[in-house]
Design a protein around this motif. Structure first.
Motif, PDB file in Angstrom:
ATOM      1  N   ASP A  16       5.736  64.208  65.450  1.00  0.00           N
ATOM      2  CA  ASP A  16       6.629  65.042  64.645  1.00  0.00           C
ATOM      3  C   ASP A  16       8.078  65.086  65.142  1.00  0.00           C
ATOM      4  O   ASP A  16       8.625  66.166  65.385  1.00  0.00           O
ATOM      5  CB  ASP A  16       6.080  66.467  64.560  1.00  0.00           C
ATOM      6  CG  ASP A  16       4.679  66.495  63.993  1.00  0.00           C
ATOM      7  OD1 ASP A  16       4.419  65.726  63.049  1.00  0.00           O
ATOM      8  OD2 ASP A  16       3.842  67.271  64.489  1.00  0.00           O
ATOM      9  N   SER A  19      13.807  64.606  61.732  1.00  0.00           N
ATOM     10  CA  SER A  19      14.149  63.544  60.780  1.00  0.00           C
ATOM     11  C   SER A  19      15.436  62.814  61.155  1.00  0.00           C
ATOM     12  O   SER A  19      15.552  61.611  60.949  1.00  0.00           O
ATOM     13  CB  SER A  19      14.242  64.096  59.367  1.00  0.00           C
ATOM     14  OG  SER A  19      15.216  65.111  59.302  1.00  0.00           O
ATOM     15  N   ASN A  20      16.427  63.527  61.731  1.00  0.00           N
ATOM     16  CA  ASN A  20      17.670  62.839  62.118  1.00  0.00           C
ATOM     17  C   ASN A  20      17.420  61.876  63.285  1.00  0.00           C
ATOM     18  O   ASN A  20      18.039  60.820  63.369  1.00  0.00           O
ATOM     19  CB  ASN A  20      18.790  63.826  62.430  1.00  0.00           C
ATOM     20  CG  ASN A  20      18.484  64.744  63.587  1.00  0.00           C
ATOM     21  OD1 ASN A  20      17.320  64.962  63.930  1.00  0.00           O
ATOM     22  ND2 ASN A  20      19.515  65.310  64.184  1.00  0.00           N
ATOM     23  N   VAL A  22      14.557  60.251  63.787  1.00  0.00           N
ATOM     24  CA  VAL A  22      13.863  59.116  63.168  1.00  0.00           C
ATOM     25  C   VAL A  22      14.868  58.195  62.473  1.00  0.00           C
ATOM     26  O   VAL A  22      14.791  56.969  62.592  1.00  0.00           O
ATOM     27  CB  VAL A  22      12.796  59.604  62.167  1.00  0.00           C
ATOM     28  CG1 VAL A  22      12.200  58.436  61.388  1.00  0.00           C
ATOM     29  CG2 VAL A  22      11.702  60.367  62.879  1.00  0.00           C
TER      30      VAL A  22
END
Length: 68
Positions: A16, A19-20, A22
Motif C-alpha cells: 500500500d 499513489s504519488n 508509485v
C-alpha cells in the motif's frame, strides 16, 4: 508494488504505497530503498529512526528496479 533488489528468487513487496510514490517509481523504473533493522518505537518519527539506525550500522540502503 513489487521491487527487484537483485536476489536470485526473492522480490520485495511494498504494501500500500502512496499513489504519488508509485507514480514516481513508475516514471523512474526504480526506487532507492532503506531497510531499518531495529524495531520502531511509538514515539519515533521517520527522520529520528533513520538517523539512529544509520549511526549504529543497522540501516541498509540500495536501488531496486520496479517490477510490474
Amino acid at each position: 508494488m513489487v521491487l527487484d533488489y537483485g536476489h536470485d528468487y526473492c522480490l520485495l513487496r511494498v504494501a500500500d504505497p502512496p499513489s504519488n510514490w508509485v507514480a514516481l517509481a513508475d516514471i523512474a523504473r526504480h526506487a532507492h530503498i532503506y531497510v531499518g533493522l531495529d524495531p520502531v518505537a511509538d514515539s519515533d518519527d521517520t527522520a529520528r529512526y533513520v538517523r539512529r539506525a544509520a549511526a549504529i550500522g543497522r540501516l541498509w540502503s540500495g536501488i531496486a528496479a520496479l517490477r510490474v
